[in-house]
Design an enzyme around this catalytic site. Structure first.
Site, PDB file in Angstrom:
ATOM      1  N   GLU A   1      44.903  27.045  20.529  1.00  0.00           N
ATOM      2  CA  GLU A   1      46.159  26.970  21.271  1.00  0.00           C
ATOM      3  C   GLU A   1      47.232  26.182  20.551  1.00  0.00           C
ATOM      4  OE1 GLU A   1      43.319  26.602  22.681  1.00  0.00           O
ATOM      5  OE2 GLU A   1      43.245  28.155  24.219  1.00  0.00           O
TER       6      GLU A   1
ATOM      7  N   HIS B   1      39.589  24.473  35.223  1.00  0.00           N
ATOM      8  CA  HIS B   1      40.259  25.763  35.264  1.00  0.00           C
ATOM      9  C   HIS B   1      41.133  25.901  36.496  1.00  0.00           C
ATOM     10  CE1 HIS B   1      37.107  26.391  32.342  1.00  0.00           C
ATOM     11  NE2 HIS B   1      37.783  27.442  31.914  1.00  0.00           N
TER      12      HIS B   1
END
Lengths: 400, 394
Positions: free
Chosen positions: A136, A205
């Site tokens: 990322e 998450h």
């Protein structure tokens, strides 16, 4: 600059003209078909077609498929799910401007983990829809570097929480390069991805990154909540010269709605009036909008008339719409999914208190998620976020 | 020196007309002399996963004298910045590049302005190499309006968009993914140019470097990662920070080349080689073995972690400007006096630029709120008490 801030009434509407989001310098490609920008109160500016239908979604709960949202009177529109609306917006922009490209994990051949980029790789090729490795920090940096030269990447975080790894790039390079270079570079990236509390996805998450990103100067943040505004915001974000972070929600991808056939964008800095009312202003965004609307049904039965506004623009806040509402109702309830500490609600509370304190009859109430990591167990997770019953209680308390 | 270098600097035009006092000596047309000379680099290149380029570099008198002048200018500029910092006209961080000039100058000689360069915070000389003016440098360092970033960036944020210089970055290593993004954009637009992403030996240990390198190699991007190895990451010597200080080999599957970074000709050769390689085969790593005379920044004396003998030893044996001076003199391209005159001119240029920069005003208060967003959003910004300052973010 000592402009007297009238705030509520006198300030010009935060520009809803199409020229704000449409870069007319792109003369290389054939100009798009005529499009319209629809303000939340249904007034359409600069639209030769003159659509006049009120576009109020007075009842938009996730489970109902019969959305009473009036479509344009000129065309029937088409029905689709939210992720398809995002995909449509993305595809239309990629077709319109060859500088738009998409990068993220599994966006290409796999079609996107939430199917937002399905079919794009086949249509536009591997150089425009890029499958990145799980890195990322670097692929966000690469997207920003590419944007410095004029490309318009749409960077996807498979889950918003993963973008914490790219925080340095987003904060320092994405947000600040325009300023530190004295205006030489613009960074027209769109950073998007699903976030929010889902169905037992676990703590890591289920993050709400809007609270972490909101202080970064130079970026814009928007949150979509319906297929209509998802497509509109996606398109506006891609066309914007500023870096825009588009927050989607994991649980909203399968919402169905009928949206217009013609090209349209939603103003990035504008809030959406979901249900006008008189007694209390409820400010919300993303998934909590649906909890609020559910609570609104109960409240209406109990005799209350809440005004529900989906703030949509998380940075900067649409204080014009919000202010007008506060002026009318004098009571504010904020319902958000961020945690209590340092969330969007906290900033919004401060902004409203500072600007509209005189109009408030009661202290602002802010319902947020608990300041805990989201637990896995279903019952615990349910208590972590704000539920409709709590909203009803809060309104009753406010309106005493 | 009648036939001086016809540079764009306006303050120099007066110097063109110097009296031909010593008419006895022969005037060599050195400024336009492009007779090729072949010079060997100081040491051969060491390569990893590729064939090293030859040690013999083609150059010409004009280029050598350009090297001398540019490096002398950069050296003088950095020394002047040192004095300005001590006089408290430059504040905050100031990272000086003296000793490493050969990298900036040699790289420019091998590439065009269409190729992109991105570097970290030690960017003053790289900026000048890309065409930035001394006025822009000093004004930015002093936070004035005439600075390249209008005084809002500072020492670590020099940019020059029209010559593809992308900065100027404060966070160690973060510029490398940006650089690979520039290379991606170059590949996307198919314009046959490359990107040089510079970083230091300290940044070489950043994970995002390897991430970016992996992606660049996967996608065949024309990215050249250049490690300016000055052997110290602030106060930490390379052997204390890196298990493997062979930075050119760190790419594993990506080829690498180790270059004597104090030899401008070697740098030029390596960059030329790298550009050809990157356009055909994807990323390559260059390790420039170089040295900085100053400490990491102005707050670092630079002598607590290395000996003064080491610094003066390098200055005597490997100084880039001295090397070019010796080359010029040994090949009889200019006299001692001419070179000294160049240095004097350069000194004057720097002094003039500083004087001009000092006259540039500080930014207007309204500049605090400009360039936050690309288009005015109507977002309001307030002073601390929400009453004093009220401005719309632009």
């Amino acid at each position: 600059m000592a402009a007297i801030f009238q705030g509520v009434g006198a300030a010009a509407p935060l520009s809803s003209s199409p020229s704000n989001s449409f870069d007319s310098n792109k003369s290389v490609f054939s100009p798009p078909r005529s499009f319209s920008v629809v303000r939340s109160d249904g007034i359409v500016n600069l639209n030769p077609k003159g659509r006049s239908a009120q576009r109020l979604i007075s009842n938009a709960v996730a489970t109902k498929a019969d959305s009473p949202a009036a479509s344009s009177s000129s065309k029937p529109g088409h029905e689709l799910l939210l992720f398809e609306a995002l995909q449509e917006g993305l595809e239309e922009e990629m077709e319109r401007d060859p500088r738009v490209c998409v990068m993220g994990e599994d966006v290409g051949h796999y079609g996107g983990s939430y199917k937002v980029t399905k079919g794009l790789a086949k249509r536009f090729g591997d150089l425009r829809v890029l499958d990145t490795p799980i890195a990322e920090n670097s692929f966000t940096g690469m997207g920003i570097g590419a944007a410095m030269t004029g490309l318009r990447p749409v960077i996807e975080g498979m889950n918003m929480g993963f973008l914490l790894l790219a925080f340095n790039q987003i904060s320092n390079n994405c947000g600040m390069l325009h300023y530190t270079s004295g205006g030489q570079f613009t960074i027209p990236v769109v950073i998007r991805g699903p976030g929010g509390v889902g169905r037992q996805l676990g703590a890591e998450h289920s993050q709400r990154l809007e609270s972490y990103f909101q202080s970064i100067p130079g970026i814009q943040m928007v949150a979509c909540s319906t297929p209509y505004n998802a497509k509109g915001l996606m398109k506006a974000a891609i066309r914007s010269e500023n870096p825009v972070i588009l927050f989607e929600h994991v649980l909203l991808y399968n919402l169905k709605e009928r949206i217009p056939d013609e090209d349209y964008i939603c103003n990035l800095e504008e809030a959406e009036m979901v249900r006008p009312g008189e007694h209390v202003t409820i400010l919300t965004y993303s998934r909590m909008r649906y909890h609020v609307m559910q609570a609104a049904k109960t409240l209406v039965n109990k005799g209350y008339d809440p005004e529900v506004i989906d703030i949509r623009s998380l940075k900067p806040f649409d204080l014009h719409t919000i202010g007008n509402s506060v002026k009318k109702t004098h009571r504010v309830l904020i319902v958000e999914e961020c945690m209590r500490t340092g969330g969007i609600g906290a900033s919004l509370t401060a902004a409203i208190t500072e600007n509209f304190n005189d109009y408030l009859d009661a202290p602002i109430m802010c319902l947020s998620s608990q300041d805990v990591p989201t637990p896995y167990a279903g019952t615990l997770e349910e208590v972590t976020v704000v539920q409709p019953a709590q909203i009803v209680t809060a309104v009753e308390q406010l309106c005493q | 020196m009648a036939l001086s270098y016809l540079r764009s600097s306006s303050s120099r035009s007066a110097n063109l007309l110097r009296p031909l006092s010593s008419a006895a000596s022969l005037r060599r047309p050195i400024s336009t002399d492009t007779t090729p000379i072949t010079i060997e680099t100081s040491v051969p290149f060491t390569s990893h996963q590729c064939e090293a380029p030859s040690r013999s570099v083609e150059t010409n008198p004009s280029e050598l004298l350009t090297f001398f002048r540019d490096m002398a200018l950069m050296r003088r500029m950095e020394i002047a910045a040192d004095s300005l910092y001590k006089a408290k006209l430059i504040r905050g961080f100031c990272h000086l590049y003296d000793g490493q000039e050969a990298v900036a100058v040699g790289m420019e000689a091998a590439i065009t302005k269409k190729d992109c360069i991105i570097t970290a915070y030690r960017d003053h000389c790289t900026f000048v190499g890309r065409g930035g003016t001394l006025l822009e440098v000093f004004a930015e360092l002093m936070g004035r309006q005439a600075g390249c970033s209008k005084g809002k960036g500072g020492s670590m944020h020099f940019y020059k968009k029209d010559s593809n210089f992308y900065g100027g970055h404060g966070i160690v290593g973060a510029q490398v993914p940006l650089g690979c993004g520039l290379a991606f954009a170059q590949k996307y637009s198919k314009d046959e140019s490359v990107t040089f992403a510079l970083y230091g030996d300290g940044a070489a240990n950043q994970g995002q470097l390897f991430e970016a390198l992996n992606i660049s190699a996967l996608w065949d991007l024309p990215a050249i990662l250049v490690c300016e190895n000055n052997h110290y990451g602030m106060g930490t010597a390379e052997w204390r920070a890196a298990k493997s200080p062979a930075y050119y080999k760190r790419g594993d599957y990506v080829p690498g080349l180790k270059v004597d970074g104090m030899d401008a000709l070697a740098v030029k050769q390596a960059c030329k080689f790298a550009k050809e390689h990157a356009l055909k085969n994807g990323p390559i790593i260059l390790e420039m073995d170089t040295y900085r005379y100053h400490g990491h920044s102005m707050s670092d004396p630079g002598s607590t972690y290395r000996t003064r003998d080491e610094i003066s030893g390098i200055r005597q044996e490997r100084d880039p400007i001295e090397r070019v001076r010796k080359l010029v003199l040994s090949h009889d391209l200019a006299t001692e006096k001419e070179l000294k005159d160049i240095e004097k001119e350069v000194r004057k240029e720097v002094d003039d630029a500083i004087a001009q920069a000092k006259e540039s005003p500080m930014p207007e208060p309204s500049e605090l709120f400009s360039n936050v967003y690309a288009k005015g959003l109507g977002a309001e910004s307030f002073g601390a008490d929400r009453k004093e300052v009220r401005a719309t973010l632009a």
